[in-house]
Design a protein around this motif. Structure first.
Motif, PDB file in Angstrom:
ATOM      1  N   LEU A  58      50.227  41.971   1.647  1.00 37.48           N
ATOM      2  CA  LEU A  58      50.526  42.658   2.907  1.00 37.48           C
ATOM      3  C   LEU A  58      51.160  41.718   3.911  1.00 37.48           C
ATOM      4  O   LEU A  58      50.791  40.551   3.991  1.00 37.48           O
ATOM      5  N   GLU A  59      52.064  42.255   4.666  1.00 35.47           N
ATOM      6  CA  GLU A  59      52.637  41.506   5.782  1.00 35.47           C
ATOM      7  C   GLU A  59      52.338  42.334   7.031  1.00 35.47           C
ATOM      8  O   GLU A  59      52.851  43.435   7.174  1.00 35.47           O
ATOM      9  N   LEU A  60      51.506  41.812   7.910  1.00 35.36           N
ATOM     10  CA  LEU A  60      51.113  42.575   9.089  1.00 35.36           C
ATOM     11  C   LEU A  60      51.623  41.927  10.367  1.00 35.36           C
ATOM     12  O   LEU A  60      51.669  40.705  10.483  1.00 35.36           O
ATOM     13  N   ASP A  61      51.955  42.795  11.307  1.00 31.27           N
ATOM     14  CA  ASP A  61      52.360  42.313  12.610  1.00 31.27           C
ATOM     15  C   ASP A  61      51.114  41.874  13.376  1.00 31.27           C
ATOM     16  O   ASP A  61      50.081  42.520  13.288  1.00 31.27           O
ATOM     17  N   PRO A  62      51.203  40.762  14.121  1.00 31.31           N
ATOM     18  CA  PRO A  62      50.010  40.301  14.833  1.00 31.31           C
ATOM     19  C   PRO A  62      49.434  41.357  15.768  1.00 31.31           C
ATOM     20  O   PRO A  62      48.229  41.394  16.010  1.00 31.31           O
ATOM     21  N   GLN A  71      37.058  49.520  -2.728  1.00 28.38           N
ATOM     22  CA  GLN A  71      36.335  50.674  -3.294  1.00 28.38           C
ATOM     23  C   GLN A  71      37.257  51.532  -4.158  1.00 28.38           C
ATOM     24  O   GLN A  71      36.839  52.186  -5.086  1.00 28.38           O
ATOM     25  N   GLN A  72      38.537  51.503  -3.817  1.00 25.74           N
ATOM     26  CA  GLN A  72      39.526  52.310  -4.549  1.00 25.74           C
ATOM     27  C   GLN A  72      39.993  51.614  -5.826  1.00 25.74           C
ATOM     28  O   GLN A  72      40.874  52.116  -6.508  1.00 25.74           O
ATOM     29  N   GLY A  73      39.473  50.427  -6.085  1.00 22.65           N
ATOM     30  CA  GLY A  73      39.832  49.746  -7.328  1.00 22.65           C
ATOM     31  C   GLY A  73      40.719  48.528  -7.144  1.00 22.65           C
ATOM     32  O   GLY A  73      41.148  47.917  -8.133  1.00 22.65           O
ATOM     33  N   GLY A  74      40.999  48.148  -5.900  1.00 27.28           N
ATOM     34  CA  GLY A  74      41.820  46.959  -5.653  1.00 27.28           C
ATOM     35  C   GLY A  74      41.112  45.704  -6.142  1.00 27.28           C
ATOM     36  O   GLY A  74      39.878  45.644  -6.175  1.00 27.28           O
ATOM     37  N   THR A  75      41.896  44.709  -6.528  1.00 29.97           N
ATOM     38  CA  THR A  75      41.301  43.487  -7.066  1.00 29.97           C
ATOM     39  C   THR A  75      41.537  42.267  -6.171  1.00 29.97           C
ATOM     40  O   THR A  75      40.689  41.397  -6.083  1.00 29.97           O
ATOM     41  N   LEU A  76      42.689  42.216  -5.531  1.00 32.07           N
ATOM     42  CA  LEU A  76      42.985  41.044  -4.701  1.00 32.07           C
ATOM     43  C   LEU A  76      43.925  41.442  -3.575  1.00 32.07           C
ATOM     44  O   LEU A  76      44.837  42.242  -3.774  1.00 32.07           O
ATOM     45  N   LEU A  77      43.679  40.864  -2.403  1.00 27.08           N
ATOM     46  CA  LEU A  77      44.493  41.178  -1.233  1.00 27.08           C
ATOM     47  C   LEU A  77      44.934  39.893  -0.546  1.00 27.08           C
ATOM     48  O   LEU A  77      44.107  39.096  -0.121  1.00 27.08           O
ATOM     49  N   ASN A  78      46.228  39.699  -0.463  1.00 30.00           N
ATOM     50  CA  ASN A  78      46.801  38.577   0.281  1.00 30.00           C
ATOM     51  C   ASN A  78      47.447  39.117   1.546  1.00 30.00           C
ATOM     52  O   ASN A  78      48.194  40.099   1.475  1.00 30.00           O
ATOM     53  N   ILE A  79      47.162  38.491   2.662  1.00 30.62           N
ATOM     54  CA  ILE A  79      47.724  39.018   3.917  1.00 30.62           C
ATOM     55  C   ILE A  79      48.445  37.925   4.689  1.00 30.62           C
ATOM     56  O   ILE A  79      47.922  36.837   4.879  1.00 30.62           O
ATOM     57  N   ASN A  80      49.628  38.244   5.152  1.00 30.59           N
ATOM     58  CA  ASN A  80      50.353  37.413   6.105  1.00 30.59           C
ATOM     59  C   ASN A  80      50.308  38.089   7.459  1.00 30.59           C
ATOM     60  O   ASN A  80      50.554  39.291   7.547  1.00 30.59           O
ATOM     61  N   ILE A  81      49.992  37.345   8.487  1.00 28.49           N
ATOM     62  CA  ILE A  81      50.099  37.890   9.841  1.00 28.49           C
ATOM     63  C   ILE A  81      51.288  37.197  10.478  1.00 28.49           C
ATOM     64  O   ILE A  81      51.219  36.019  10.837  1.00 28.49           O
ATOM     65  N   ILE A  82      52.373  37.903  10.572  1.00 29.34           N
ATOM     66  CA  ILE A  82      53.608  37.242  10.996  1.00 29.34           C
ATOM     67  C   ILE A  82      54.375  38.100  11.999  1.00 29.34           C
ATOM     68  O   ILE A  82      54.566  39.293  11.800  1.00 29.34           O
ATOM     69  N   VAL A 123      60.929  36.545   4.106  1.00 28.76           N
ATOM     70  CA  VAL A 123      61.525  37.234   5.251  1.00 28.76           C
ATOM     71  C   VAL A 123      61.768  38.705   4.922  1.00 28.76           C
ATOM     72  O   VAL A 123      61.424  39.595   5.699  1.00 28.76           O
ATOM     73  N   ASP A 124      62.324  38.980   3.763  1.00 29.74           N
ATOM     74  CA  ASP A 124      62.618  40.367   3.392  1.00 29.74           C
ATOM     75  C   ASP A 124      61.356  41.210   3.371  1.00 29.74           C
ATOM     76  O   ASP A 124      61.330  42.338   3.863  1.00 29.74           O
ATOM     77  N   ARG A 125      60.309  40.670   2.791  1.00 25.90           N
ATOM     78  CA  ARG A 125      59.045  41.421   2.724  1.00 25.90           C
ATOM     79  C   ARG A 125      58.502  41.688   4.122  1.00 25.90           C
ATOM     80  O   ARG A 125      58.083  42.787   4.443  1.00 25.90           O
ATOM     81  N   ILE A 126      58.541  40.677   4.947  1.00 25.56           N
ATOM     82  CA  ILE A 126      57.948  40.791   6.276  1.00 25.56           C
ATOM     83  C   ILE A 126      58.729  41.768   7.135  1.00 25.56           C
ATOM     84  O   ILE A 126      58.154  42.578   7.843  1.00 25.56           O
ATOM     85  N   LEU A 127      60.032  41.731   7.031  1.00 21.06           N
ATOM     86  CA  LEU A 127      60.828  42.620   7.856  1.00 21.06           C
ATOM     87  C   LEU A 127      60.577  44.073   7.496  1.00 21.06           C
ATOM     88  O   LEU A 127      60.510  44.931   8.353  1.00 21.06           O
ATOM     89  N   VAL A 128      60.390  44.329   6.234  1.00 18.72           N
ATOM     90  CA  VAL A 128      60.176  45.714   5.815  1.00 18.72           C
ATOM     91  C   VAL A 128      58.775  46.187   6.149  1.00 18.72           C
ATOM     92  O   VAL A 128      58.568  47.250   6.707  1.00 18.72           O
ATOM     93  N   GLN A 129      57.781  45.363   5.825  1.00 20.80           N
ATOM     94  CA  GLN A 129      56.404  45.808   6.060  1.00 20.80           C
ATOM     95  C   GLN A 129      55.922  45.558   7.481  1.00 20.80           C
ATOM     96  O   GLN A 129      55.045  46.233   7.969  1.00 20.80           O
ATOM     97  N   GLY A 130      56.492  44.525   8.106  1.00 16.33           N
ATOM     98  CA  GLY A 130      56.000  44.158   9.422  1.00 16.33           C
ATOM     99  C   GLY A 130      56.502  45.058  10.536  1.00 16.33           C
ATOM    100  O   GLY A 130      56.125  44.906  11.680  1.00 16.33           O
ATOM    101  N   GLY A 131      57.315  46.011  10.190  1.00 18.71           N
ATOM    102  CA  GLY A 131      57.700  47.011  11.167  1.00 18.71           C
ATOM    103  C   GLY A 131      58.898  46.643  12.015  1.00 18.71           C
ATOM    104  O   GLY A 131      59.123  47.203  13.071  1.00 18.71           O
ATOM    105  N   ALA A 132      59.678  45.645  11.560  1.00 18.53           N
ATOM    106  CA  ALA A 132      60.866  45.285  12.352  1.00 18.53           C
ATOM    107  C   ALA A 132      61.964  46.312  12.147  1.00 18.53           C
ATOM    108  O   ALA A 132      61.995  46.995  11.152  1.00 18.53           O
TER     109      ALA A 132
END
Lengths: 735, 300
Positions: free
Chosen positions: A649-653, A674-685, A726-735
């Motif tokens: 995940l790439e999240l906006d601060p 709970q939904q079956g996820g195994t690992l979560l990596n998060i960037n706050i950018i 950068v590409d991931r963050i721009l798309v997910q981070g809401g820019a």
């Protein structure tokens, strides 16, 4: 780096907070230098310091090609390097030394020159099909499994030497193994002894009373553990630092351990006898993380199901917060996790914006691993100590994250085969061909792993991790070839989104809507959409409902792909007794390399562009980029045998502003698992900041991002890797 | 039962408690000049045009049944006056140059999306929020949707301007757990000037709602030069406090993100280039609001 002394005025305040600030500043300076050196780019931050220019390692080759291989080659060269390794002592730090070189980075191990595999053991017969299917075979790959640090801590270097001596008697036929292991330990002890001498020398000169005392403590601590087993928390941490530094130097191994379990007992004992304060312990944790941001887990349960969370778990987070740098701590989330602790963990994520902690899902990991026939007590011990992977400390050999199959390449071959013949064409027919080729790709990959397990000992034995594993010393066998208790071999698929979106777009645009014919589509693919009208066709395909959109046509293809892949990987296990192949979905940063193997695909991807990252959808998967939609999609494609398909995940601060927002993210994390996820990596950018940093990385020397499973200073990434982030963050981070 | 939906936003964190899905219904009974979602003002679907994304393929011209899309002198033209909003052009435009705002959806179709995040609502104390535009411009659809959501055991909330006839609220309130409503401007004439309608009904409905015992909170969009004075915010805050029972009062700073939408709709943007009130002003207004309302005040 020079050993600095008398930098500070003797009356200058030097409490723990101040010391960490100084160390952090020095780390930023070191990172700046490292960012210009090729070997440090595009990888973990590691914690190494730049090597002095006046030292050059001259290897002792044992092969005509100028490189070294096997027990004798690796142990002799490692012993030599350890005995010569420059000693870096920072009087502000709690622990002695930092590492500078990894032997696998030396020119004599250059992959480009083919020196990273012993040429006496050829696997040329496997290469044509490995290349055909875009397989990263893992042959010759090292480390990527976890050691049992408790074993090393309980014995110390001297105890390990004693153990080697005992089993040498029992297994005289494995003399080469024992000779090598002894040489390895002697090499480390050489380095330690030189560090003791240097700290003693500096202590005599240093004028600042706190730093002088610290240097004297360093001397004492290290004298105690050159041979003896650590008794205090400071000694235990220093022992871990030595193991980590030596193991990094040997082959870059970065797996850590359950930090709030292994070190807690030393802290408790120190506290009970008044030898330590809480503040001091937090400082030690910060220095341990400074020494190397290994992958550590906190939380979860022990083998009996008892929670491992304690005040010490909080102290780990406080230590990481104090350092405020790149870090790879994973919080294991089970259904009974203390909600307040989870909230605090999320809070640090938003506070420091350094990509830590990560989170792993206890239930899905345990249930998956148990499907292989292992008991729950064992599953609970399989902890997060790698980029996207879990490992049983000291018990299993896995090649985690080293083996990849490029499913986009397999898809391309299947499509070429179908279109090379007569019609009628259909996604159903294509699926049949894809499955057939995928099965062959899985078989070829398994053959490669089996080859590695047979010959890696003659190439690069695991002389560091063997020492803290259960079996190798007892049997006189390397972890790669019979020393381990379990062989749970990782076999990751990649490009799930690329392939699912391609099948989805074909079904939607060609079959359902009839917007273009198969031949027309194929022509556009082969011309990379560059013919007249190609761009419109590409956009039409790319705008078809995607994987990650939420129960879309491509989501359903992704589920089908994952189910089929998992079944095929599991099906080949039966052919290799004593070996389990475990499916996962993770590309690591191979997205670029694997993408370069594949021409244009029907999801509208241009030829040779990167495939999708890990199990994540391609950017633009949904107009609102809804995290829950993406997360549900990733949960639905979990391969289900204890290895991961992570959510990145790439999240906006701004998303975590305020208590309530942090609580919502914590609730999201709980639900994901709970939904079956195994690992979560998060960037706050902050998307604006990342764009600026991309233009001028030096302007943001302390900007840390989670690139894939690992964190790195943004300035140490090459433009190609920066673009990925950068590409991931721009798309997910809401820019 | 069908409604016109502008958007369904999942993982919405700012439209009520917990993790929510917000369903934006199209159409509004006010015409606030600062609206940052101008595409939601009219109830009928509207074409949003982003010419910079157009590749000139001409597909829109070929499929337009009303002749609203034409090619003149080699350039594409669009006549909003004769566009029926059928969406045929947007359906065949893959570059993002043409997007139809407003999609006819059944309750079942909306529910398909909503139910995908059920587990997230449950764990976070979240649910579904109906917003707009102004949700009460589609009262029957809103009621049908709320009924279905409630039947699934999912919590519900409304974001409303409180300007619908009271009987509309009476019909919806039994299906709603939380009402978030705006008081935009306290001065009646100023309210009429900036929103197109008087605020008398808004205030009256607010009083009635407060008496029902339903959970509610009051919000005010803080618009530079319109209502960002201490007097105006103070008066609204005092009124909000006088209602009794509001969870809190929230000041929502001006959102400038609607600018590209005004361009896409080819309509005038009264607040072009405007910025949110400075932090200092917002802090002062928060302080005044706390003093006058006697309630907790948030700034969003």
């Amino acid at each position: 780096m020079e050993n600095r002394v008398n930098i500070f005025s003797p009356d200058e305040l030097m409490d723990y907070g101040r010391r960490i600030k100084i160390l952090r500043q020095r780390k930023l300076e070191e990172t700046k230098i490292k960012s210009k050196m090729k070997v440090y780019q595009d990888g973990d931050d590691y914690g190494s310091v730049p090597a002095p220019e006046d030292y050059e390692f001259k290897c002792i080759p044992n092969h005509e090609n100028g490189s070294w291989y096997g027990y004798e080659g690796w142990s002799r060269n490692f012993h030599k390097l350890m005995s010569e390794h420059p000693v870096y002592i920072d009087s502000v730090d709690a622990f002695s030394c930092r590492w500078m070189y990894s032997m696998i980075w030396f020119d004599e191990k250059s992959p480009e020159k083919g020196l990273n595999w012993n040429p006496d053991y050829s696997y040329d017969y496997l290469k044509p099909e490995q290349e055909l299917y875009g397989i990263v075979p893992g042959i010759g790959s090292d480390a990527h499994f976890g050691g049992d640090y408790e074993l090393g801590l309980s014995l110390g270097w001297g105890g390990l030497l004693d153990k080697l001596a005992v089993y040498r008697e029992k297994n005289p036929e494995h003399r080469a193994f024992y000779d090598a292991e002894e040489l390895v330990i002697h090499g480390i002890q050489n380095w330690m002894n030189r560090a003791i001498d240097e700290a003693e020398r500096l202590a005599e000169i240093e004028q600042h009373p706190v730093l002088k005392d610290n240097l004297l403590q360093m001397v004492k601590v290290n004298r105690n553990i050159v041979s003896g087993a650590p008794q205090t928390m400071r000694e235990a941490c220093q022992w871990v630092c030595w193991f980590n530094m030596a193991s990094r130097t040997y082959n870059r191994d970065g797996a850590g351990f359950q930090l709030d379990q292994v070190l807690k007992r030393y802290y408790d004992a120190d506290l009970a006898t008044g030898r330590i304060t809480r503040e001091e312990a937090v400082f030690y944790i910060a220095c341990l993380l400074l020494n190397d941001p290994h992958y550590y887990q906190i939380g979860g349960t022990d083998g009996q199901g008892n929670s491992l969370l304690s005040e010490f778990s909080d102290m780990v987070l406080e230590g990481a917060d104090m350092l405020d740098s790149a870090c790879n701590i994973t919080v294991r989330v089970d259904r009974n996790i203390d909600r307040d602790f989870l909230h605090r963990a999320v809070d640090y994520l938003f506070k420091n914006r350094n990509g830590w902690p990560r989170f792993s899902g206890d239930e899905a990991l345990n249930e998956g691993f148990m499907r292989l026939g292992y008991p729950e007590s064992l599953a609970r011990k399989r902890i997060a100590v790698g980029c996207h992977w879990m490992s049983l400390p000291g018990l299993e050999y896995c090649l985690n994250d080293c083996v990849k199959i490029n499913c986009a390449k397999v898809f391309e071959i299947a499509l070429d085969e179908m279109m090379g013949g007569e019609g009628p064409y259909s996604t159903e027919r294509l699926w049949g061909l894809y499955e057939r080729h995928m099965l062959r790709a899985v078989e070829v990959t398994a053959e490669g792993i089996a080859f590695h397990l047979k010959y890696q000992q003659y190439n690069e034995p695991e002389l560091m991790l063997n020492l803290i594993s259960h079996g190798p010393v007892e049997k006189g066998l390397d972890m790669t070839c019979g020393g381990a208790m379990y062989y749970n071999m990782c076999m990751d698929g990649t490009a799930i989104a690329t392939v699912a979106d391609s099948f989805g777009a074909l079904q939607q645009r060609v079959e359902k809507e009839g917007r273009l014919g198969w031949q027309e589509l194929y022509r556009h693919l082969k011309t990379d959409f560059r013919e007249e009208g190609g761009e419109i066709v590409r956009r039409m395909l790319a705008s078809s409902p995607r994987y990650g959109g939420g129960d879309t046509i491509s989501d359903r293809w992704a589920q089908k792909l994952s189910e089929s892949y998992a079944g095929q990987v599991r099906s080949v296990s039966g052919r290799y007794p004593g070996c389990e192949f475990i499916p996962g979905w993770f590309s690591w940063s191979n997205t670029i390399v694997l993408g370069k193997q594949v021409g244009a695909t029907p999801n509208g991807r241009h030829a040779f562009e990167p495939i999708n990252h890990g199990a994540n959808p391609h950017p633009g998967f949904r107009r609102d980029g809804a995290l829950t939609a993406m997360s549900n999609s990733i949960c639905a494609i979990q391969p289900g045998y204890g290895n991961t398909a992570p959510v990145q995940l790439e999240l906006d601060p701004g998303m975590g502003r305020g208590e309530e927002a942090v609580q919502k993210i914590a609730d999201y994390i709980l639900t994901l698992f709970q939904q079956g996820g195994t690992l979560l990596n998060i960037n706050i950018i902050d998307s604006r900041q990342i764009l600026e940093a991309d233009k001028d990385p030096d302007k943001y020397p302390d900007l840390v991002v989670r690139v894939t499973g690992f964190t790195a200073y943004f300035c140490s990434l090459t433009p190609e890797f920066r673009k990925l982030v950068v590409d991931r963050i721009l798309v997910q981070g809401g820019a | 039962m069908k409604g016109i939906i502008t958007e369904i936003e999942r993982f919405s964190l700012r439209d009520g408690p917990g993790i929510r899905t917000t369903v934006f219904l199209k159409g509004c009974n006010m015409a606030c000049k600062w609206c940052h979602n101008p595409e939601t003002l009219q109830i009928k679907p509207q074409l949003m045009v982003y010419p910079e994304k157009c590749l000139g393929c001409g597909a829109c011209v070929r499929v337009c049944p009303s002749g609203a899309r034409t090619i003149k002198d080699g350039a594409l033209h669009y006549s909003r006056a004769i566009c029926t909003g059928c969406g045929a052009c947007a359906n065949d435009c893959f570059t993002g140059a043409l997007i139809l705002s407003g999609r006819e959806m059944t309750v079942e179709e909306v529910m398909e999306e909503i139910l995908q995040d059920r587990a997230y609502y449950k764990n976070s104390g979240g649910g579904v929020t109906l917003s707009g535009g102004e949700l009460t411009t589609q009262p029957e659809f809103a009621r049908a949707l709320l009924e279905t959501v409630k039947a699934e055991g999912i919590s519900t909330a409304l974001e409303t301007n409180m300007h619908a006839p009271w009987h509309v609220y009476e019909s919806l309130l039994p299906l709603v757990d939380l009402v978030m409503f705006d008081i935009k401007i306290f001065d009646c004439e100023a309210h009429r000037k900036w929103t197109g309608v008087s605020n008398e009904r808004v205030l009256e409905n607010a009083r009635k709602l407060a008496k029902t015992g339903k959970d509610f909170l009051v919000r005010t969009p803080v618009i530079p030069g319109v209502n960002d004075s201490q007097e105006e915010i103070g008066n609204i805050a005092e009124f909000a406090g006088s209602l009794g029972g509001a969870q809190y009062y929230e000041l929502l700073l001006f959102n400038p993100l609607g600018e590209s939408k005004y361009q896409a709709l080819q309509t005038d943007n009264h607040f072009e280039g405007a910025s949110p009130s400075p932090v200092k002003t917002a802090d002062r207004l928060k302080q005044i609001a706390e003093e006058r309302s006697g309630m907790p005040v948030r700034v969003g």
